[in-house]
Scaffold this active site. Structure first.
Site: not given
Length: 115
Positions: A10-12
Site C-alpha cells: 500500500r506504500c508508494s
C-alpha cells in the site's frame, strides 16, 4: 546473493523500490512485514546491517507511536524493538536486505548502493 524486501504494497515508496529492484534484474523475496512481522532477533540483525538504532527506523507519525509514548528517551533499545515487533506499522519501509547489508528505500534509489 540473498535479497529480501520488507514491503508494504500500500506504500508508494515500497512499490517504487520493488519495481526498481526488478528493473535492475533482481528478484527479492518479498516479506509483507505487516502480515509477517520480524522477530526481535531478526529486527536486531536488520538494524545492525543498517548501522542504525531502533529510534532511527521508527515511523514517529504513527498513532501507536504516540499512544505507547515511544518518544520517551528512557526506553531501551530492547523495549523499542519489542514495540516494533508487536506493532510492525512502526517499522520504516521499505527495507532491502542482502546477506551483509541493508538499506531503507527512501528514496528508492538508495537501495542500489547495497547491491
Amino acid at each position: 546473493m540473498s535479497l529480501h524486501i520488507y514491503h508494504n504494497p500500500r506504500c508508494s515508496k515500497s512499490r517504487q523500490t520493488l519495481e526498481l529492484l526488478q528493473e535492475n534484474g533482481h528478484t527479492p523475496e518479498i516479506v509483507e512485514y505487516l502480515k509477517t512481522p520480524p522477530t526481535a532477533q531478526e529486527l536486531e540483525a536488520v538494524l545492525k546491517k543498517l548501522g542504525k538504532g531502533p529510534r532511527e527506523v521508527m515511523r514517529k507519525g504513527e498513532a501507536v507511536f504516540k499512544e505507547l509514548h515511544l518518544g520517551n528517551d528512557s526506553l531501551t533499545d530492547a523495549q523499542l524493538i519489542d514495540a516494533m515487533v508487536a506493532n510492525p506499522i512502526l517499522i520504516e519501509r521499505p527495507i532491502v536486505i542482502t546477506t551483509s547489508k541493508a538499506a531503507i528505500g527512501r528514496p528508492p534509489e538508495s537501495v542500489l548502493d547495497i547491491l
